[in-house]
Design a protein around this motif. Structure first.
Motif, PDB file in Angstrom:
ATOM      1  N   GLY A 114       0.797  -1.219   0.000  1.00  0.00           N
ATOM      2  CA  GLY A 114       0.000   0.000   0.000  1.00  0.00           C
ATOM      3  C   GLY A 114       0.830   1.270   0.000  1.00  0.00           C
ATOM      4  O   GLY A 114       0.414   2.288  -0.547  1.00  0.00           O
ATOM      5  N   HIS A 352     -10.766  -4.398  -9.659  1.00  0.00           N
ATOM      6  CA  HIS A 352     -11.733  -4.137  -8.599  1.00  0.00           C
ATOM      7  C   HIS A 352     -11.083  -4.305  -7.218  1.00  0.00           C
ATOM      8  O   HIS A 352     -11.244  -3.469  -6.322  1.00  0.00           O
ATOM      9  CB  HIS A 352     -12.918  -5.093  -8.770  1.00  0.00           C
ATOM     10  CG  HIS A 352     -14.020  -4.854  -7.785  1.00  0.00           C
ATOM     11  ND1 HIS A 352     -14.605  -3.616  -7.602  1.00  0.00           N
ATOM     12  CD2 HIS A 352     -14.638  -5.697  -6.920  1.00  0.00           C
ATOM     13  CE1 HIS A 352     -15.539  -3.700  -6.681  1.00  0.00           C
ATOM     14  NE2 HIS A 352     -15.577  -4.949  -6.232  1.00  0.00           N
ATOM     15  N   LYS A 355      -8.692  -1.477  -6.418  1.00  0.00           N
ATOM     16  CA  LYS A 355      -9.460  -0.273  -6.031  1.00  0.00           C
ATOM     17  C   LYS A 355      -9.929  -0.360  -4.581  1.00  0.00           C
ATOM     18  O   LYS A 355      -9.759   0.571  -3.793  1.00  0.00           O
ATOM     19  CB  LYS A 355     -10.722  -0.149  -6.915  1.00  0.00           C
ATOM     20  CG  LYS A 355     -10.577   0.661  -8.176  1.00  0.00           C
ATOM     21  CD  LYS A 355     -11.282   2.018  -8.100  1.00  0.00           C
ATOM     22  CE  LYS A 355     -10.346   3.178  -8.374  1.00  0.00           C
ATOM     23  NZ  LYS A 355      -9.462   2.994  -9.530  1.00  0.00           N
ATOM     24  N   GLN A 356     -10.531  -1.515  -4.264  1.00  0.00           N
ATOM     25  CA  GLN A 356     -11.105  -1.654  -2.918  1.00  0.00           C
ATOM     26  C   GLN A 356     -10.038  -1.580  -1.829  1.00  0.00           C
ATOM     27  O   GLN A 356     -10.216  -0.923  -0.814  1.00  0.00           O
ATOM     28  CB  GLN A 356     -11.848  -2.989  -2.807  1.00  0.00           C
ATOM     29  CG  GLN A 356     -13.211  -2.969  -3.467  1.00  0.00           C
ATOM     30  CD  GLN A 356     -13.965  -4.257  -3.175  1.00  0.00           C
ATOM     31  OE1 GLN A 356     -13.515  -5.336  -3.552  1.00  0.00           O
ATOM     32  NE2 GLN A 356     -15.101  -4.147  -2.497  1.00  0.00           N
ATOM     33  N   GLU A 358      -7.013  -0.296  -2.100  1.00  0.00           N
ATOM     34  CA  GLU A 358      -6.419   1.052  -2.120  1.00  0.00           C
ATOM     35  C   GLU A 358      -7.280   2.025  -1.292  1.00  0.00           C
ATOM     36  O   GLU A 358      -6.773   2.774  -0.451  1.00  0.00           O
ATOM     37  CB  GLU A 358      -6.333   1.540  -3.568  1.00  0.00           C
ATOM     38  CG  GLU A 358      -5.703   2.914  -3.704  1.00  0.00           C
ATOM     39  CD  GLU A 358      -5.678   3.352  -5.169  1.00  0.00           C
ATOM     40  OE1 GLU A 358      -6.617   3.020  -5.923  1.00  0.00           O
ATOM     41  OE2 GLU A 358      -4.698   4.006  -5.548  1.00  0.00           O
ATOM     42  N   GLN A 359      -8.582   1.926  -1.527  1.00  0.00           N
ATOM     43  CA  GLN A 359      -9.489   2.814  -0.820  1.00  0.00           C
ATOM     44  C   GLN A 359      -9.466   2.545   0.684  1.00  0.00           C
ATOM     45  O   GLN A 359      -9.368   3.457   1.495  1.00  0.00           O
ATOM     46  CB  GLN A 359     -10.896   2.557  -1.325  1.00  0.00           C
ATOM     47  CG  GLN A 359     -11.611   3.809  -1.708  1.00  0.00           C
ATOM     48  CD  GLN A 359     -12.814   3.445  -2.565  1.00  0.00           C
ATOM     49  OE1 GLN A 359     -13.476   2.437  -2.323  1.00  0.00           O
ATOM     50  NE2 GLN A 359     -13.084   4.265  -3.554  1.00  0.00           N
ATOM     51  N   PHE A 360      -9.524   1.266   1.029  1.00  0.00           N
ATOM     52  CA  PHE A 360      -9.564   0.912   2.447  1.00  0.00           C
ATOM     53  C   PHE A 360      -8.302   1.394   3.161  1.00  0.00           C
ATOM     54  O   PHE A 360      -8.365   1.929   4.256  1.00  0.00           O
ATOM     55  CB  PHE A 360      -9.710  -0.609   2.590  1.00  0.00           C
ATOM     56  CG  PHE A 360      -9.824  -1.039   4.032  1.00  0.00           C
ATOM     57  CD1 PHE A 360     -11.070  -1.148   4.644  1.00  0.00           C
ATOM     58  CD2 PHE A 360      -8.684  -1.306   4.794  1.00  0.00           C
ATOM     59  CE1 PHE A 360     -11.167  -1.515   5.980  1.00  0.00           C
ATOM     60  CE2 PHE A 360      -8.782  -1.667   6.122  1.00  0.00           C
ATOM     61  CZ  PHE A 360     -10.026  -1.775   6.723  1.00  0.00           C
ATOM     62  N   TRP A 361      -7.166   1.202   2.512  1.00  0.00           N
ATOM     63  CA  TRP A 361      -5.894   1.579   3.155  1.00  0.00           C
ATOM     64  C   TRP A 361      -5.595   3.073   3.013  1.00  0.00           C
ATOM     65  O   TRP A 361      -4.640   3.562   3.605  1.00  0.00           O
ATOM     66  CB  TRP A 361      -4.738   0.794   2.521  1.00  0.00           C
ATOM     67  CG  TRP A 361      -4.551  -0.590   3.059  1.00  0.00           C
ATOM     68  CD1 TRP A 361      -5.051  -1.084   4.227  1.00  0.00           C
ATOM     69  CD2 TRP A 361      -3.784  -1.652   2.461  1.00  0.00           C
ATOM     70  NE1 TRP A 361      -4.656  -2.391   4.392  1.00  0.00           N
ATOM     71  CE2 TRP A 361      -3.871  -2.771   3.320  1.00  0.00           C
ATOM     72  CE3 TRP A 361      -3.035  -1.770   1.283  1.00  0.00           C
ATOM     73  CZ2 TRP A 361      -3.238  -3.979   3.041  1.00  0.00           C
ATOM     74  CZ3 TRP A 361      -2.412  -2.977   1.013  1.00  0.00           C
ATOM     75  CH2 TRP A 361      -2.509  -4.069   1.883  1.00  0.00           C
ATOM     76  N   GLN A 362      -6.364   3.753   2.163  1.00  0.00           N
ATOM     77  CA  GLN A 362      -5.992   5.122   1.795  1.00  0.00           C
ATOM     78  C   GLN A 362      -4.544   5.097   1.324  1.00  0.00           C
ATOM     79  O   GLN A 362      -3.698   5.906   1.748  1.00  0.00           O
ATOM     80  CB  GLN A 362      -6.125   6.057   3.011  1.00  0.00           C
ATOM     81  CG  GLN A 362      -7.558   6.263   3.473  1.00  0.00           C
ATOM     82  CD  GLN A 362      -8.358   7.037   2.444  1.00  0.00           C
ATOM     83  OE1 GLN A 362      -8.071   8.191   2.175  1.00  0.00           O
ATOM     84  NE2 GLN A 362      -9.348   6.411   1.827  1.00  0.00           N
ATOM     85  N   ILE A 366      -0.449   2.078  -4.183  1.00  0.00           N
ATOM     86  CA  ILE A 366      -0.909   0.681  -4.187  1.00  0.00           C
ATOM     87  C   ILE A 366      -0.180  -0.127  -5.258  1.00  0.00           C
ATOM     88  O   ILE A 366       0.050   0.351  -6.375  1.00  0.00           O
ATOM     89  CB  ILE A 366      -2.448   0.616  -4.398  1.00  0.00           C
ATOM     90  CG1 ILE A 366      -2.987  -0.799  -4.157  1.00  0.00           C
ATOM     91  CG2 ILE A 366      -2.852   1.109  -5.778  1.00  0.00           C
ATOM     92  CD1 ILE A 366      -3.213  -1.135  -2.725  1.00  0.00           C
ATOM     93  N   THR A 368       0.116  -2.750  -8.117  1.00  0.00           N
ATOM     94  CA  THR A 368      -0.915  -3.083  -9.108  1.00  0.00           C
ATOM     95  C   THR A 368      -0.637  -4.393  -9.843  1.00  0.00           C
ATOM     96  O   THR A 368      -1.435  -4.820 -10.668  1.00  0.00           O
ATOM     97  CB  THR A 368      -1.051  -1.954 -10.146  1.00  0.00           C
ATOM     98  OG1 THR A 368       0.253  -1.686 -10.655  1.00  0.00           O
ATOM     99  CG2 THR A 368      -1.633  -0.691  -9.521  1.00  0.00           C
ATOM    100  N   ILE A 509     -14.286  -6.627   2.672  1.00  0.00           N
ATOM    101  CA  ILE A 509     -14.473  -6.369   1.230  1.00  0.00           C
ATOM    102  C   ILE A 509     -14.892  -7.654   0.512  1.00  0.00           C
ATOM    103  O   ILE A 509     -15.335  -7.610  -0.625  1.00  0.00           O
ATOM    104  CB  ILE A 509     -13.219  -5.747   0.534  1.00  0.00           C
ATOM    105  CG1 ILE A 509     -12.030  -6.709   0.587  1.00  0.00           C
ATOM    106  CG2 ILE A 509     -12.884  -4.378   1.122  1.00  0.00           C
ATOM    107  CD1 ILE A 509     -10.819  -6.217  -0.224  1.00  0.00           C
TER     108      ILE A 509
END
Ligand SMILES: Nc1nc2c(c(=O)[nH]1)N[C@H]1C(S)=C(S)[C@@H](COP(=O)(O)OP(=O)(O)OC[C@H]3O[C@@H](n4cnc5c(=O)[nH]c(N)nc54)[C@H](O)[C@@H]3O)O[C@H]1N2
Ligand SMILES: Nc1nc2c(c(=O)[nH]1)N[C@H]1C(S)=C(S)[C@@H](COP(=O)(O)OP(=O)(O)OC[C@H]3O[C@@H](n4cnc5c(=O)[nH]c(N)nc54)[C@H](O)[C@@H]3O)O[C@H]1N2
Ligand code: SF4
Ligand SMILES: [Mo]
Length: 906
Positions: A114, A352, A355-356, A358-362, A366, A368, A509
């Motif tokens: 992350g 997907h 994205k999830q 990345e969002q959760f960890w802020q 990330i 890839t 998630i």
């Protein structure tokens, strides 16, 4: 230690037994733990002694100098940041371990994937479980172990493939034995090219050629299909790809006759196995490293799963394929997603998922795409592509194949950080920064065992010096890195509970996906509930793991909810290659298949068990085993030293030759444990090439060709009481040097002593003058007397007429009783006694059979000499052997009766 009773989990194997630190500060089995119900094996029973570890790493060190934690953290974060800036995130690597706790794993995975922005984080689980993981994902759509231990009590047939469970997962094996005792109709089949202690206890042992498993199971599939022993409704409802499988296996190559001939297995025994599998209403197939650690490891595992799928022997009580986990938290690491080809929580690198997460960890950076798997990772280190490497809770300089290359890679790498509990490992010796980790009992967190049961390891003693938990170190570096990157810190954890909650929340998630792994109901677990956690398996709703979340039928997390049969693609090419190589082996008397694995009483690279005297006594020096007749034909003599070399490169090691009639004629076996100060340069992975399974990247440790030749020994040496450490490490004085820790009671004072027994040898003469000079330097106040006799001599080292040590040197292999030699140490000089030892009247070394009660082969033979008609129970009542963990009982039975009640086929 504890004032009140504290429950924890054993830190060794994946059985995951519960332990209890009781009111008397003893470490005993936890009667309430579902995995072991109070029982412990020999390693678990020696946990208290393992804590008494010499040479702990106590302070952070940079280039050998002791520093404060704050300096070490800043140094690492600075180097990490600068490497990222200068070379990009792909120049960073981490290599971690299935012996980390889940919380450690989570923080390190988050940092790399992350915040650093690379998936170049792999783990020793690559060497251990990755073929099973790859096979699960191919078959089920997710890394799921579809059984639990309780199934063992409800099965009709247990097949163990490529596992020496009696030694490596003893409490699981005990459950197997209990199931067989409760129901004598339960059959046990063992498939292993060695006749192991596990195989000896089976109803049927198929001693197949190395790596013959895919073929063996193709034969089984062929048999099941031709005998119509299929479960058609199950196939219809739950299986994808059956028709292709049928076409691919229903060919003459996989007829019973051909398979039996190709694998050199007696056709009657082969048919018996096939029949038993076809006819048993329920069956479990347990597998471990004989399956996973192979160039066809993933296909082997899938072919096992195939047999269960087409017969419907899965998803019902008492049935299913069962990948046994090696390390205590290899499963937890898989759940976190700590392998280079996973992102997190059973998710991969699809858009997907990225994205999830990345969002959760802020996450500012990330990852890839998948990162480098272990072998590729160390190749990249050697090539200078990885400039920063952090190794945590593993010893790759010993445990990776082609270990000399790994050592070289660590030497050339710009910056190597190692976190360990000791600096005395081959890997730590090559570190730039050493971080002292708290060990078992000093730290706490969650572990998941083979059957998906989460247990908390609890702290019951303070860490020594400045040792800290692994997650703490990583979080500190994470915080410092975030500051340098100018991003919000993702590492503000105050406790393990904080880490666990975040991890559980991330697994949420998966809630709206077909995936089964989801701990999100624990996202808000309170500190108190986390502290009081009782062992529990996932799925946390208590349903069987394969059951549909929404109904009673089964559900496999693939796109259409059905499991996949997978057609092995390494089989044809691979089997041809195996056959050709094997034929070459057979035609060249000095080429052998080298198989490697575990001993009953040691743990991996010996850092935690090498110092425990009674665990060290069952294999006292680096030993290579050959079949006695094969050894004789190759003119290799038991007790002498041999050189073991890879045919295509010069890497080689030396070991003592012993014989084992459980091996096939072309097969050699050596344990993987010998490392560091215990073995000097005699390490099995020196001679193995970095071959790996194409799907999983798991190294093939179990069958590689080697050349074995006599080591032209001029002199052998054995020393007790004299400390040779300064001659041993990194640049050993003699080409062969090994160390055994022994504990003995001095007759005169009745005091207990720990001391080192060194065994060494050279192609050149070992001279009296060099030993005298060394002793003089090491013990300036001592006197060194030499007792000489023909081909051997004994140096006796005296201080004030008391013997402090002896060094025995001979042109012949040394086979002296340690007990006898020890009886002279710390005693007044006794010339007559020592002379009788010298003239070999003093007795011979005797193998330790029962480690728990320290009963030797000689003790048993003496007893049986005295009372030849003794049965097992009487012998146990007299000597106590096998009365604790019971893992030596099969060996004891060998002495009781020459005829062993088991069908074997070679
Ligand atoms: N005492 C002890 N127990 C341990 C450990 C330890 O260090 N010491 N380590 C733990 C860990 S991490 C692990 S991974 C497990 C490993 O547990 P196991 O896999 O049970 O142990 P190994 O001795 O590595 O190998 C198992 C068997 O595979 C057989 N084998 C080799 N080649 C083949 C083949 O081609 N086909 C088949 N069918 N069999 C083959 C070998 O002869 C060997 O008997 O043990 C765990 N338990
Ligand atoms: N030839 C051959 N090679 C093999 C195998 C084989 O069968 N044959 N098996 C493979 C398998 S399955 C495995 S699992 C590997 C195992 O190989 P490794 O993982 O390299 O072996 P260990 O000795 O368990 O290494 C663990 C290290 O962590 C340290 N340690 C202990 N507790 C802690 C802690 O709490 N924190 C930190 N930071 N460090 C700690 C220990 O001192 C030790 O140095 O070997 C593999 N290599
Ligand atoms: S079986 Fe494994 S987990 Fe259980 S006591 Fe033995 S080493 Fe520990
Ligand atoms: Mo392992």
């Amino acid at each position: 230690m504890a004032k009140e009773c504290i429950k924890s989990a054993c830190p060794y194997c994946g059985v995951g037994c519960g332990v209890e630190i009781n009111h008397k500060n003893q470490i005993v089995g936890d009667q309430t733990h579902p995995a072991n119900k109070g029982a412990l094996c020999v390693k678990g029973s020696a946990l208290a002694e393992s804590l008494d570890m010499p040479s702990r790493l106590l302070y952070p060190r940079i280039k050998g100098d002791q520093v404060e934690w704050s300096n070490a953290i800043e140094n690492i974060a600075d180097k990490l940041y600068r490497t990222m800036e200068e070379y990009g995130p792909q120049a960073i690597g981490m290599y971690v371990s299935g012996q980390l706790l889940t919380e450690d794993y989570y923080v390190v995975n988050k940092l790399m994937k992350g915040f650093v922005g690379t998936a170049n984080i792999d783990t020793n689980s690559r060497l251990c479980m990755s073929s099973a993981v790859a096979a699960h994902v191919r078959a089920f759509g997710e890394d799921i172990v579809p059984v639990s231990y309780d199934d063992i009590a409800h099965t009709d047939l247990i097949v163990i493939v490529g596992a020496n469970t009696a030694w490596t997962h003893p409490i699981l094996f005990r459950r197997i034995q209990q199931a067989r005792e409760a129901n004598p109709n339960v059959k046990l089949v063992v498939i292993d090219p060695r006749k192991t202690i596990t195989a000896e206890q089976a109803d049927l042992h198929l001693q197949i050629d190395n790596d013959g498993d895919v073929l063996l199971f193709n034969g089984l599939l062929n048999y099941l299909i031709s005998q119509k022993a299929l479960n058609n409704p199950f196939i219809e409802q739950y299986v994808n790809g059956y028709d292709e499988l049928e076409t691919s296996v229903l060919i003459d190559d996989y007829s019973m006759e051909t398979v039996s001939q190709k694998l050199s297995v007696n056709p009657v025994l082969l048919e018996t196995f096939y029949q038993w599998f076809a006819q048993s209403p329920t069956a479990m197939t347990l597998f471990c490293q004989g399956v996973n650690q192979s160039e066809s490891g993933t296909d082997k595992a899938n072919n096992i799963i195939n047999a269960h799928l087409i017969t419907g022997k899965i998803g019902q009580s008492g049935s299913g394929p069962f990948s046994i986990t090696g390390q205590p938290n290899a499963m937890g690491g898989r759940e976190v997603g700590g392998l280079a080809n996973q992102l997190a929580v059973h998710r991969g690198f699809d858009e997907h998922s990225i994205k999830q997460v990345e969002q959760f960890w802020q996450a500012p950076n990330i990852a890839t795409s998948p990162g480098l798997k272990a072998i590729d990772l160390f190749n990249a280190v050697e090539q200078g592509e990885i400039k920063f490497l952090w190794i945590m809770a593993t010893n790759p300089a010993v445990s990776m194949p082609n270990s000399s290359q790994v050592k070289r890679a660590l030497e050339v790498c710009d910056y190597v950080v190692v976190s360990d509990i000791t600096s005395h490992t081959d890997t730590a010796q090559l570190a730039d920064v050493l971080l002292p980790a708290s060990g078992w009992g000093e730290k706490q967190g969650m572990v998941t065992n083979s059957e998906r049961c989460l247990t908390r390891q609890r702290q019951f003693t303070a860490p020594p010096g400045q040792a800290k938990s692994d997650w703490w170190m990583v979080a500190q570096v994470g915080k410092a890195l975030c500051q340098k990157l100018g991003v919000e810190s993702g590492f503000e954890f105050q406790s393990e509970a904080d880490v666990f909650r975040e991890y559980a929340a991330l697994s949420g998630i998966n809630r709206d996906t077909p995936l089964k792994f989801d701990l999100s109901s624990l996202s808000n677990i309170t500190d108190e509930d986390y502290a009081a956690w009782q062992p529990q398996s996932w799925p946390l709703n208590g349903q069987p793991v394969l059951q549909d979340k929404h109904g009673p039928s089964l559900y496999f997390p693939t796109p259409n909810g059905k499991a996949n049969v997978v057609i092995p693609n390494t089989i044809n090419a691979y089997n041809d290659k195996v056959k050709v190589e094997l034929d070459e082996c057979k035609s060249q008397p000095k080429t052998w298949w080298l198989n490697s694995g575990r001993q009953r009483d040691q743990w991996h690279t010996m850092t935690r068990t090498g110092h425990i005297s009674h665990l060290a006594a069952s294999e006292v020096e680096p030993t290579l085993y050959l079949h006695p007749i094969a050894a004789q034909q190759a003119q290799l003599t038991e007790g002498t030293l041999v050189n073991v070399r890879h045919p295509n490169h010069d890497n080689q090691f030396i070991a003592r030759l012993a014989v084992d009639s459980g091996l096939t004629h072309q097969q050699a076996f050596m344990s993987m444990h010998w490392a560091g100060k215990f073995s000097g340069q005699s390490q099995v992975n020196t001679s193995l090439a970095s071959l790996a399974d194409p799907h999983s990247g798991q190294p093939a440790f179990k069958s590689q060709p080697v050349i074995i030749s006599s080591f032209p020994t001029s002199h052998y040496g054995l020393s007790i009481g004299v400390d040779f450490s300064s001659l041993n490490y990194l640049a050993p004085r003699w080409p062969y040097m090994s160390l055994q820790h022994v504990e003995f009671t001095a007759a005169r004072s009745n005091a207990l002593y720990q001391q080192g027994v060194w065994r060494f040898a050279d192609v050149n003469a070992i001279t009296k003058s060099e030993i005298q000079a060394f002793v003089q330097q090491q013990y300036p106040n001592s006197q060194c007397l030499i007792l000489d006799q023909d081909s051997s001599w004994l140096a006796v080292i005296l201080v004030s007429n008391v013997v402090i040590g002896v060094v025995f040197v001979s042109t012949q292999p040394i086979d002296l009783s340690l007990d006898l030699l020890q009886s002279f140490i710390r005693e007044k000089f006794n010339l007559g006694g020592l002379l009788s030892v010298l003239s070999a009247k003093g007795g011979h070394a005797s193998k330790l059979v029962c480690s728990c009660f320290r009963v030797t082969e000689q003790d048993i033979l003496d007893q049986l000499d005295h009372s030849p008609n003794m049965g097992l129970r009487e012998l146990q009542n007299t000597l106590s052997c096998g009365k604790n963990c019971g893992s030596c009982i099969p060996e004891i039975k060998r002495y009781l009766s020459q005829s062993i009640d088991v069908v074997t086929i070679k």
